[in-house]
Design a protein around this motif. Structure first.
Motif, mmCIF file in Angstrom:
data_model
loop_
_atom_site.group_PDB
_atom_site.id
_atom_site.type_symbol
_atom_site.label_atom_id
_atom_site.label_comp_id
_atom_site.label_asym_id
_atom_site.label_seq_id
_atom_site.Cartn_x
_atom_site.Cartn_y
_atom_site.Cartn_z
ATOM 1 N N GLU A 69 11.478 -2.943 -4.328
ATOM 2 C CA GLU A 69 10.547 -3.414 -5.348
ATOM 3 C C GLU A 69 10.766 -2.664 -6.667
ATOM 4 O OE1 GLU A 69 5.806 -3.998 -5.321
ATOM 5 O OE2 GLU A 69 6.474 -2.004 -4.728
ATOM 6 N N THR A 71 9.751 -0.763 -9.915
ATOM 7 C CA THR A 71 8.641 0.106 -10.262
ATOM 8 C C THR A 71 8.635 0.257 -11.774
ATOM 9 O OG1 THR A 71 8.976 1.252 -8.175
ATOM 10 C CG2 THR A 71 7.569 2.343 -9.764
ATOM 11 N N ASN A 91 8.530 5.468 9.180
ATOM 12 C CA ASN A 91 8.582 5.103 7.770
ATOM 13 C C ASN A 91 10.003 5.163 7.237
ATOM 14 O OD1 ASN A 91 5.744 4.830 7.383
ATOM 15 N ND2 ASN A 91 5.574 7.048 7.332
ATOM 16 N N ILE A 103 7.667 5.900 -0.065
ATOM 17 C CA ILE A 103 7.495 5.349 1.276
ATOM 18 C C ILE A 103 7.620 3.841 1.089
ATOM 19 C CG2 ILE A 103 6.023 5.183 3.319
ATOM 20 C CD1 ILE A 103 6.781 8.090 2.513
ATOM 21 N N ILE A 104 8.545 3.233 1.821
ATOM 22 C CA ILE A 104 8.898 1.834 1.608
ATOM 23 C C ILE A 104 8.600 1.023 2.863
ATOM 24 C CG2 ILE A 104 10.812 0.277 1.051
ATOM 25 C CD1 ILE A 104 12.159 2.893 -0.143
ATOM 26 N N ASP A 105 8.026 -0.159 2.676
ATOM 27 C CA ASP A 105 7.819 -1.082 3.787
ATOM 28 C C ASP A 105 9.186 -1.638 4.190
ATOM 29 O OD1 ASP A 105 7.352 -3.258 5.476
ATOM 30 O OD2 ASP A 105 5.561 -3.878 4.399
ATOM 31 N N THR A 108 9.730 -5.543 3.823
ATOM 32 C CA THR A 108 9.695 -6.265 2.553
ATOM 33 C C THR A 108 10.351 -5.556 1.372
ATOM 34 O OG1 THR A 108 7.592 -5.281 1.884
ATOM 35 C CG2 THR A 108 7.482 -7.314 3.203
ATOM 36 N N GLU A 110 8.744 -3.375 -0.296
ATOM 37 C CA GLU A 110 7.609 -3.017 -1.143
ATOM 38 C C GLU A 110 7.349 -1.516 -1.056
ATOM 39 O OE1 GLU A 110 2.802 -3.835 -1.415
ATOM 40 O OE2 GLU A 110 4.022 -5.059 -0.089
ATOM 41 N N VAL A 111 7.038 -0.915 -2.205
ATOM 42 C CA VAL A 111 6.714 0.508 -2.244
ATOM 43 C C VAL A 111 5.264 0.666 -1.775
ATOM 44 C CG1 VAL A 111 6.395 2.516 -3.727
ATOM 45 C CG2 VAL A 111 8.355 1.000 -4.083
ATOM 46 N N ILE A 112 5.065 1.415 -0.687
ATOM 47 C CA ILE A 112 3.734 1.648 -0.130
ATOM 48 C C ILE A 112 3.081 2.850 -0.809
ATOM 49 C CG2 ILE A 112 2.467 2.283 1.953
ATOM 50 C CD1 ILE A 112 4.761 0.867 3.522
ATOM 51 N N GLU A 113 3.907 3.883 -1.045
ATOM 52 C CA GLU A 113 3.377 5.093 -1.667
ATOM 53 C C GLU A 113 4.477 5.755 -2.473
ATOM 54 O OE1 GLU A 113 1.030 9.179 -0.305
ATOM 55 O OE2 GLU A 113 1.874 7.878 1.219
ATOM 56 N N ARG A 114 4.071 6.363 -3.595
ATOM 57 C CA ARG A 114 4.991 7.090 -4.457
ATOM 58 C C ARG A 114 4.394 8.483 -4.701
ATOM 59 N NH1 ARG A 114 5.246 4.293 -9.602
ATOM 60 N NH2 ARG A 114 3.492 5.587 -10.115
#
Length: 118
Positions: A69, A71, A91, A103-105, A108, A110-114
């Motif tokens: 994703e 950013t 993870n 932390i990446i899903d 998908t 998608e970034v879950i956490e940065r």
């Protein structure tokens, strides 16, 4: 799937059944995660272009499933490509040039956490 089913040739992943997936930049590293191959492209020092989305997932048929994703606030900083990929329990984790841990899903991209680490 294990790494015996494919090998890296510069910008390509070559599967033992002859299928090839080619990227725009050299492949730095791959990681098998949840039956996907996570691909980290080696961007550092290879381009003058800002290219911060250098993590991909492909399936065992060579189909690109996702690209990490975008950013936007990091794009505003400038040149912040990803420099590593790893598994941390269940993870997918990637670190970038600007000192962030993501932390990446793995399903998908998608970034879950940065998290800022520097």
């Amino acid at each position: 799937m294990n790494t015996e089913n494919y090998h890296i040739d510069e910008k390509k992943i070559v599967f033992e059944k002859g299928l090839t997936v080619e990227f725009d930049f050299p492949i730095k590293e791959t990681l098998v995660f949840n039956d996907k191959i996570i691909v980290l492209l080696d961007i550092v020092g290879t381009t003058n272009t800002k290219y911060n989305q250098n993590v991909f997932a492909i399936d065992r048929n060579g189909k690109i499933l996702w690209q990490i994703e975008r950013t936007e606030n990091l794009d505003a900083i400038g040149y912040c490509p990803f420099i590593s990929i790893e598994m941390d329990n269940l993870n997918l984790v990637s670190f970038n040039w600007c000192g962030y841990k993501f932390i990446i899903d793995p399903k998908t991209g998608e970034v879950i956490e940065r998290i800022f680490t520097k």
